[in-house]
Design an enzyme around this catalytic site. Structure first.
Site, PDB file in Angstrom:
ATOM      1  CB  CYS A   7      -0.969  -0.001   1.182  1.00 25.52           C
ATOM      2  SG  CYS A   7      -0.187   0.234   2.790  1.00 25.52           S
ATOM      3  N   GLY A   8       2.176   1.129  -0.100  1.00 23.56           N
ATOM      4  CA  GLY A   8       3.024   2.308  -0.269  1.00 23.56           C
ATOM      5  C   GLY A   8       3.584   2.912   0.992  1.00 23.56           C
TER       6      GLY A   8
ATOM      7  CD  GLU B 133       9.585  -3.115   6.761  1.00 23.05           C
ATOM      8  OE1 GLU B 133       8.659  -3.682   7.348  1.00 23.05           O
ATOM      9  OE2 GLU B 133       9.718  -3.121   5.515  1.00 23.05           O
TER      10      GLU B 133
ATOM     11  CD  GLN C 207       6.256  -4.331  10.127  1.00 19.64           C
ATOM     12  OE1 GLN C 207       6.013  -3.122  10.106  1.00 19.64           O
ATOM     13  NE2 GLN C 207       6.810  -4.960   9.096  1.00 19.64           N
TER      14      GLN C 207
END
Length: 226
Positions: free
Chosen positions: A13-14, A87, A89
């Site tokens: 999704c960019g 990143e 997460q």
């Protein structure tokens, strides 16, 4: 006022593209920032987009302390107005708390980017803490698409072309093309096909089966325009 912002969405999704664009926009206005990433597809100490854009970044490790690192930079005379954290997460909850402290106590803008849920449809610890602490959680408007054409909502992991729902939470791979490989790959799916474990490769195999009629294919009807 400084903010802690979490930009999120499925793969494709960019997010990384937006992270690079935001760094460019802020730097063009004379602001100075630091870029962080963890386990990027392009390798260590990189922030890369699937569009081919890439630049150097600081690698976030398990022992990275954002507070100590940024304070050291400022103490050594570097101006730090913002952080770009891709990143996210994969960050530990305590590292998210350190980012929040930088916002609250030093007035540094922190922009984080990452997916919320793993291949099991469970929240990553870092994403969960960001949702709990962020001033804003913003869903990206660029919609990733499932192979059926509907909006993708889930991240699926495949091994040898077969979707799996068990295993370690963090295994670095790349977006698969639906062809069978023995390596770990990832694919975005709508909820229906995620729940049915129907990847692009599985759908093609079903379509080629002589025992399956066209009206038996597991297709999702696309939403009708209003």
């Amino acid at each position: 006022m400084a903010e802690l912002v979490f930009f999120t969405g499925t793969m494709d999704c960019g997010k990384s593209t937006l992270a690079l664009q935001m760094d460019h926009n802020h730097a063009a206005r004379g602001r100075s920032g630091l870029i962080f990433s963890r386990l990027d597809r392009a390798g260590t100490s990189r922030l890369s987009s699937r569009l081919g854009l890439s630049r150097q970044a600081l690698e976030v490790l398990e022992h990275t302390d954002f507070w100590e690192l940024v304070v050291e930079q400022i103490t050594n005379g570097r101006k730090v107005d913002y952080l770009i954290c891709d990143e996210a997460q994969f960050y530990a909850p305590v590292q998210v708390e350190q980012l929040a402290r930088l916002v609250d106590e030093l007035g540094i803008d922190v922009y984080t980017f990452g997916i919320t849920a793993d291949f099991r449809a469970q929240l990553f610890p870092g994403s969960q803490r960001l949702i709990e602490l962020a001033d804003r959680t913003q869903l990206l408007q660029v919609e990733a698409l499932c192979w059926c054409g509907r909006t993708a909502t889930h991240n699926a992991r495949t091994v040898g072309g077969v979707m799996v729902v068990e295993g370690e939470q963090v295994v670095v791979g790349d977006v698969g093309d639906g062809e069978p490989h023995e390596t770990v790959e990832y694919e975005v799916l709508c909820r229906r096909h995620y729940m049915r474990r129907m990847t692009a490769h599985a759908a093609r195999a079903q379509a080629l089966s002589p025992d399956v009629l066209p009206f038996d294919l597991d297709l999702c009807p696309l939403p009708q325009p209003r």
